[in-house]
Scaffold this motif. Structure first.
Motif, PDB file in Angstrom:
ATOM      1  N   MET A 210       0.824  -1.181   0.000  1.00  0.00           N
ATOM      2  CA  MET A 210       0.000   0.000   0.000  1.00  0.00           C
ATOM      3  C   MET A 210       0.873   1.250   0.000  1.00  0.00           C
ATOM      4  SD  MET A 210      -3.288   0.248   2.417  1.00  0.00           S
ATOM      5  CE  MET A 210      -4.464  -0.958   1.893  1.00  0.00           C
ATOM      6  N   LYS A 211       0.418   2.243  -0.693  1.00  0.00           N
ATOM      7  CA  LYS A 211       1.162   3.470  -0.859  1.00  0.00           C
ATOM      8  C   LYS A 211       1.025   4.354   0.380  1.00  0.00           C
ATOM      9  CE  LYS A 211       1.268   6.755  -4.564  1.00  0.00           C
ATOM     10  NZ  LYS A 211       0.679   7.138  -5.802  1.00  0.00           N
ATOM     11  N   ASN A 212       2.137   4.863   0.893  1.00  0.00           N
ATOM     12  CA  ASN A 212       2.094   5.795   2.013  1.00  0.00           C
ATOM     13  C   ASN A 212       1.846   7.200   1.508  1.00  0.00           C
ATOM     14  OD1 ASN A 212       2.498   3.902   4.019  1.00  0.00           O
ATOM     15  ND2 ASN A 212       4.723   4.072   3.894  1.00  0.00           N
ATOM     16  N   ARG A 213       1.355   8.012   2.383  1.00  0.00           N
ATOM     17  CA  ARG A 213       1.047   9.380   1.990  1.00  0.00           C
ATOM     18  C   ARG A 213       2.330  10.180   1.783  1.00  0.00           C
ATOM     19  NH1 ARG A 213       0.925  13.304   6.317  1.00  0.00           N
ATOM     20  NH2 ARG A 213       1.412  12.324   8.294  1.00  0.00           N
ATOM     21  N   PRO A 214       2.253  11.217   0.949  1.00  0.00           N
ATOM     22  CA  PRO A 214       3.437  12.052   0.740  1.00  0.00           C
ATOM     23  C   PRO A 214       3.771  12.845   2.002  1.00  0.00           C
ATOM     24  CG  PRO A 214       1.602  12.761  -0.655  1.00  0.00           C
ATOM     25  CD  PRO A 214       1.132  11.605   0.150  1.00  0.00           C
ATOM     26  N   GLN A 215       5.013  13.222   2.123  1.00  0.00           N
ATOM     27  CA  GLN A 215       5.477  14.012   3.261  1.00  0.00           C
ATOM     28  C   GLN A 215       5.011  15.450   3.115  1.00  0.00           C
ATOM     29  OE1 GLN A 215       6.883  12.112   5.426  1.00  0.00           O
ATOM     30  NE2 GLN A 215       7.241  13.684   6.933  1.00  0.00           N
ATOM     31  N   ASN A 216       4.546  16.046   4.201  1.00  0.00           N
ATOM     32  CA  ASN A 216       4.121  17.441   4.178  1.00  0.00           C
ATOM     33  C   ASN A 216       5.300  18.361   4.475  1.00  0.00           C
ATOM     34  OD1 ASN A 216       1.260  17.464   3.644  1.00  0.00           O
ATOM     35  ND2 ASN A 216       1.016  16.412   5.594  1.00  0.00           N
ATOM     36  N   ILE A 217       5.359  19.462   3.740  1.00  0.00           N
ATOM     37  CA  ILE A 217       6.374  20.479   3.960  1.00  0.00           C
ATOM     38  C   ILE A 217       5.686  21.842   4.009  1.00  0.00           C
ATOM     39  CG2 ILE A 217       8.275  19.208   2.878  1.00  0.00           C
ATOM     40  CD1 ILE A 217       7.778  20.964   0.359  1.00  0.00           C
ATOM     41  N   LEU A 218       6.340  22.815   4.585  1.00  0.00           N
ATOM     42  CA  LEU A 218       5.807  24.168   4.622  1.00  0.00           C
ATOM     43  C   LEU A 218       5.920  24.783   3.240  1.00  0.00           C
ATOM     44  CD1 LEU A 218       4.608  26.008   6.778  1.00  0.00           C
ATOM     45  CD2 LEU A 218       6.870  26.997   7.087  1.00  0.00           C
ATOM     46  N   ASN A 219       4.817  25.283   2.713  1.00  0.00           N
ATOM     47  CA  ASN A 219       4.796  25.843   1.361  1.00  0.00           C
ATOM     48  C   ASN A 219       5.514  27.190   1.331  1.00  0.00           C
ATOM     49  OD1 ASN A 219       4.317  26.729  -1.199  1.00  0.00           O
ATOM     50  ND2 ASN A 219       2.093  26.748  -1.044  1.00  0.00           N
ATOM     51  N   GLN A 220       6.673  27.189   0.706  1.00  0.00           N
ATOM     52  CA  GLN A 220       7.406  28.433   0.469  1.00  0.00           C
ATOM     53  C   GLN A 220       7.678  28.593  -1.028  1.00  0.00           C
ATOM     54  OE1 GLN A 220      10.687  27.742   3.204  1.00  0.00           O
ATOM     55  NE2 GLN A 220       9.609  28.896   4.783  1.00  0.00           N
ATOM     56  N   ASN A 221       6.891  27.845  -1.835  1.00  0.00           N
ATOM     57  CA  ASN A 221       7.059  27.852  -3.291  1.00  0.00           C
ATOM     58  C   ASN A 221       5.781  28.248  -4.023  1.00  0.00           C
ATOM     59  OD1 ASN A 221       9.777  26.900  -3.346  1.00  0.00           O
ATOM     60  ND2 ASN A 221       8.989  24.892  -2.755  1.00  0.00           N
ATOM     61  N   THR A 222       4.996  29.138  -3.445  1.00  0.00           N
ATOM     62  CA  THR A 222       3.711  29.505  -4.050  1.00  0.00           C
ATOM     63  C   THR A 222       3.871  29.987  -5.489  1.00  0.00           C
ATOM     64  OG1 THR A 222       2.987  30.152  -1.839  1.00  0.00           O
ATOM     65  CG2 THR A 222       1.587  30.808  -3.658  1.00  0.00           C
TER      66      THR A 222
ATOM     67  N   GLY B 286       2.636  18.944  -1.825  1.00  0.00           N
ATOM     68  CA  GLY B 286       3.177  19.328  -3.124  1.00  0.00           C
ATOM     69  C   GLY B 286       2.314  18.938  -4.305  1.00  0.00           C
ATOM     70  N   ILE B 287       1.161  18.323  -4.051  1.00  0.00           N
ATOM     71  CA  ILE B 287       0.237  17.996  -5.134  1.00  0.00           C
ATOM     72  C   ILE B 287      -0.569  19.257  -5.449  1.00  0.00           C
ATOM     73  CG2 ILE B 287      -1.745  16.611  -5.858  1.00  0.00           C
ATOM     74  CD1 ILE B 287      -0.730  14.433  -3.899  1.00  0.00           C
ATOM     75  N   ILE B 288      -0.521  19.685  -6.698  1.00  0.00           N
ATOM     76  CA  ILE B 288      -1.240  20.892  -7.106  1.00  0.00           C
ATOM     77  C   ILE B 288      -2.681  20.508  -7.414  1.00  0.00           C
ATOM     78  CG2 ILE B 288      -1.371  22.753  -8.798  1.00  0.00           C
ATOM     79  CD1 ILE B 288       1.707  22.315  -9.183  1.00  0.00           C
ATOM     80  N   ASP B 289      -3.608  21.062  -6.637  1.00  0.00           N
ATOM     81  CA  ASP B 289      -5.033  20.797  -6.834  1.00  0.00           C
ATOM     82  C   ASP B 289      -5.635  21.906  -7.675  1.00  0.00           C
ATOM     83  OD1 ASP B 289      -5.698  18.373  -5.200  1.00  0.00           O
ATOM     84  OD2 ASP B 289      -4.776  19.598  -3.636  1.00  0.00           O
ATOM     85  N   ILE B 290      -6.338  21.491  -8.727  1.00  0.00           N
ATOM     86  CA  ILE B 290      -6.986  22.441  -9.628  1.00  0.00           C
ATOM     87  C   ILE B 290      -8.467  22.090  -9.697  1.00  0.00           C
ATOM     88  CG2 ILE B 290      -7.096  23.351 -11.980  1.00  0.00           C
ATOM     89  CD1 ILE B 290      -4.101  22.645 -12.251  1.00  0.00           C
ATOM     90  N   LEU B 291      -9.294  23.077  -9.371  1.00  0.00           N
ATOM     91  CA  LEU B 291     -10.736  22.924  -9.469  1.00  0.00           C
ATOM     92  C   LEU B 291     -11.142  23.306 -10.885  1.00  0.00           C
ATOM     93  CD1 LEU B 291     -13.387  22.351  -7.938  1.00  0.00           C
ATOM     94  CD2 LEU B 291     -13.423  24.795  -7.328  1.00  0.00           C
ATOM     95  N   VAL B 292     -11.853  22.405 -11.564  1.00  0.00           N
ATOM     96  CA  VAL B 292     -12.243  22.601 -12.958  1.00  0.00           C
ATOM     97  C   VAL B 292     -13.770  22.640 -13.025  1.00  0.00           C
ATOM     98  CG1 VAL B 292     -12.141  21.634 -15.292  1.00  0.00           C
ATOM     99  CG2 VAL B 292     -10.186  21.351 -13.744  1.00  0.00           C
ATOM    100  N   PHE B 293     -14.295  23.747 -13.558  1.00  0.00           N
ATOM    101  CA  PHE B 293     -15.740  23.904 -13.688  1.00  0.00           C
ATOM    102  C   PHE B 293     -16.195  23.536 -15.096  1.00  0.00           C
ATOM    103  CE2 PHE B 293     -16.626  27.419 -10.286  1.00  0.00           C
ATOM    104  CZ  PHE B 293     -16.327  26.512  -9.295  1.00  0.00           C
ATOM    105  N   VAL B 294     -17.255  22.738 -15.156  1.00  0.00           N
ATOM    106  CA  VAL B 294     -17.963  22.421 -16.393  1.00  0.00           C
ATOM    107  C   VAL B 294     -19.447  22.671 -16.144  1.00  0.00           C
ATOM    108  CG1 VAL B 294     -16.269  20.698 -17.162  1.00  0.00           C
ATOM    109  CG2 VAL B 294     -18.227  19.965 -15.802  1.00  0.00           C
ATOM    110  N   ASN B 295     -20.233  22.772 -17.212  1.00  0.00           N
ATOM    111  CA  ASN B 295     -21.678  22.961 -17.025  1.00  0.00           C
ATOM    112  C   ASN B 295     -22.333  21.708 -16.458  1.00  0.00           C
ATOM    113  OD1 ASN B 295     -22.227  25.659 -17.723  1.00  0.00           O
ATOM    114  ND2 ASN B 295     -21.938  25.153 -19.871  1.00  0.00           N
ATOM    115  N   ARG B 296     -21.990  20.559 -17.067  1.00  0.00           N
ATOM    116  CA  ARG B 296     -22.536  19.280 -16.610  1.00  0.00           C
ATOM    117  C   ARG B 296     -21.445  18.227 -16.663  1.00  0.00           C
ATOM    118  NH1 ARG B 296     -27.028  19.145 -20.739  1.00  0.00           N
ATOM    119  NH2 ARG B 296     -25.749  20.812 -21.511  1.00  0.00           N
ATOM    120  N   LEU B 297     -21.388  17.366 -15.662  1.00  0.00           N
ATOM    121  CA  LEU B 297     -20.332  16.355 -15.595  1.00  0.00           C
ATOM    122  C   LEU B 297     -20.329  15.433 -16.806  1.00  0.00           C
ATOM    123  CD1 LEU B 297     -20.045  15.190 -11.890  1.00  0.00           C
ATOM    124  CD2 LEU B 297     -18.390  16.461 -13.253  1.00  0.00           C
ATOM    125  N   HIS B 298     -21.512  15.123 -17.345  1.00  0.00           N
ATOM    126  CA  HIS B 298     -21.529  14.204 -18.489  1.00  0.00           C
ATOM    127  C   HIS B 298     -20.887  14.817 -19.728  1.00  0.00           C
ATOM    128  CE1 HIS B 298     -25.373  16.159 -19.614  1.00  0.00           C
ATOM    129  NE2 HIS B 298     -25.005  15.837 -20.840  1.00  0.00           N
TER     130      HIS B 298
END
Length: 165
Positions: A1-13, A53-65
């Motif tokens: 099973m995959k372990n979670r990534p290590q958390n670091i303080l974000n200084q790379n915005t 360090g995973i970049i999350d991007i919220l993507v809007f569409v009108n309808r999921l289908h």
């Protein structure tokens, strides 16, 4: 099973923002794209937030289908692959550092514009931005031995509880 990534303080915005801009442009440039707009969300968008360090991007569409097989293939060409989990009212695509380890670099959260899910994501991002200290404390207190799924479940639970207050 995959372990979670290590958390670091974000200084790379600025670095994360530049990658977000590149992905945003690629998504909007897709032929006949259903993408209306995107937002850089999560801890990589917030200076001094603990991040994996995973970049999350919220993507809007009108309808999921509207995310058809053709759109999925186009996203595959950009290096994004659909994650097939029992997600409710969203589609998730990830870009990996390589296809052996499957460590995520970027995650696209595709939701319907003006939906409860889209508002929850935006509210969750605002919560991190306005309450960085409690968010960081929560992340620091998570057990180091959690699997990635357990880690994600704990984060989801924290957001649900914090947003319901």
């Amino acid at each position: 099973m995959k372990n979670r990534p290590q958390n670091i303080l974000n200084q790379n915005t600025a670095y994360y923002k530049e990658i977000y801009k590149q992905i945003d442009q690629k998504l909007l440039d897709l032929l006949d794209t259903p993408v209306i707009r995107t937002y850089h969300i999560g801890s990589t968008a917030v200076e001094s937030a603990y991040t994996s360090g995973i970049i999350d991007i919220l993507v809007f569409v009108n309808r999921l289908h509207e995310i058809t097989t053709l759109d999925e293939k186009r996203l595959n060409l950009l290096g994004f692959y659909r994650l097939h989990h029992p997600y409710k009212k969203k589609c998730v695509f990830a870009q990996f550092d390589n296809l052996k380890t499957l460590n995520e670099r970027i995650r696209l959260h595709v939701v319907e514009q003006n939906s409860k899910k889209s508002r929850d994501y935006l509210d969750g991002h605002a919560l991190i931005a306005k309450n960085t200290i409690p968010y960081n404390q929560f992340k620091q207190n998570l057990n180091e031995s959690l699997t990635l799924k357990q880690y994600e479940d704990e984060k989801s639970s924290w957001f649900r509880k914090s947003l319901s207050v």
